[in-house]
Scaffold this active site. Structure first.
Site, PDB file in Angstrom:
ATOM      1  N   HIS A 126       0.769  -1.218  -0.025  1.00 60.09           N
ATOM      2  CA  HIS A 126       0.008  -0.127   0.092  1.00 60.09           C
ATOM      3  C   HIS A 126       0.920   1.306   0.022  1.00 60.09           C
ATOM      4  CE1 HIS A 126      -3.104  -2.920   1.151  1.00 60.09           C
ATOM      5  NE2 HIS A 126      -3.890  -2.029   0.845  1.00 60.09           N
ATOM      6  N   LYS A 130      -0.250   4.468   4.817  1.00 55.93           N
ATOM      7  CA  LYS A 130      -0.834   3.681   5.581  1.00 55.93           C
ATOM      8  C   LYS A 130      -0.423   3.321   6.801  1.00 55.93           C
ATOM      9  CE  LYS A 130      -3.514  -0.683   4.944  1.00 55.93           C
ATOM     10  NZ  LYS A 130      -4.673   0.088   5.380  1.00 55.93           N
TER      11      LYS A 130
END
Length: 236
Positions: A126, A130
């Site tokens: 990600h 994140k």
């Protein structure tokens, strides 16, 4: 009294967040939905774990269903969701992509067919901002694999060190972070002399927004209880 011809009204609990803005954009492109900050048919919460009780309280007070897309929730949060689901419909989704919902179903089926002699590893990547790892989606995929095996999830996270031996029956997780990656997930089944890899690539956050709208529409009129994205795709 609402009719099928009326648009589904969405109340965004965190309208200024990434997902809130994405859902608002998706609503603007779909005449079947509209944003109503105060009188929604369903509340959509993609905020933070610390805000969960506030969003549940709002849904309970309005007696409307809620979609909880927040990740990084702990066991206490799960108990809060279960308590709210006694009175309203709650759909909890670590990932609202319809593709990921299908991937979860495939993972469960593969784990059931291949059996425990195939090792399972889950790799996710990600964007750099994140904050939780493994991702909620990765953990949900691990749960799907464990269900396929008929067991509870035994997770090996972030292996580090020497003389490490893989625990039999464990499911491994690895997390990568960087750039602006919306979300990549690979579920690797490693068997004797062969591997099966089931993958999903999120190219744009809008896939989650469109899936959230499908989930919101599904929730309207549902009786109290806990629902998942699998219920959504089963109803399509």
């Amino acid at each position: 009294m609402r009719t099928d011809e009326q648009p589904t009204r969405i109340s965004l609990f965190a309208p200024n967040g990434r997902m809130g803005r994405a859902i608002a954009t998706a609503v603007a492109d779909d005449p079947g939905f509209e944003i109503d900050a105060d009188h929604g048919d369903v509340i959509v919460d993609f905020s933070a774990p610390s805000a969960l009780q506030a969003s549940l309280d709002r849904a309970l007070a309005a007696a409307v269903p809620i979609l909880v897309g927040t990740t990084g929730l702990d066991d206490f949060a799960s108990r809060r969701i279960s308590a709210a689901a006694k009175d309203i419909a709650v759909l909890r989704a670590a990932n609202t992509s319809l593709g990921v919902a299908l991937l979860s179903d495939l993972v469960e089926r593969a784990a059931s067919v291949l059996g425990p002699e195939w090792d399972i590893e889950i790799l996710e990547m990600h964007h750099r901002q994140k904050t939780d790892a493994p991702s909620g989606t990765a953990l949900a995929l691990g749960d799907a694999a464990a269900r396929g095996r008929g067991t509870k999830l035994n997770a090996e996270r972030g292996r580090k060190g020497t003389n490490l031996k893989r625990e039999e029956g464990a499911i491994g997780f690895a997390s990568l972070r960087g750039g602006t990656v919306a979300g990549d997930h690979d579920v690797i089944f490693a068997g004797p002399e062969e591997r099966l890899i089931l993958s999903h690539r999120a190219e744009n956050r809008m896939i989650f927004a469109r899936g959230a709208l499908a989930a919101a529409k599904f929730l309207v009129g549902k009786p109290a209880g806990i629902y998942s994205m699998r219920d959504v795709i089963d109803a399509l």
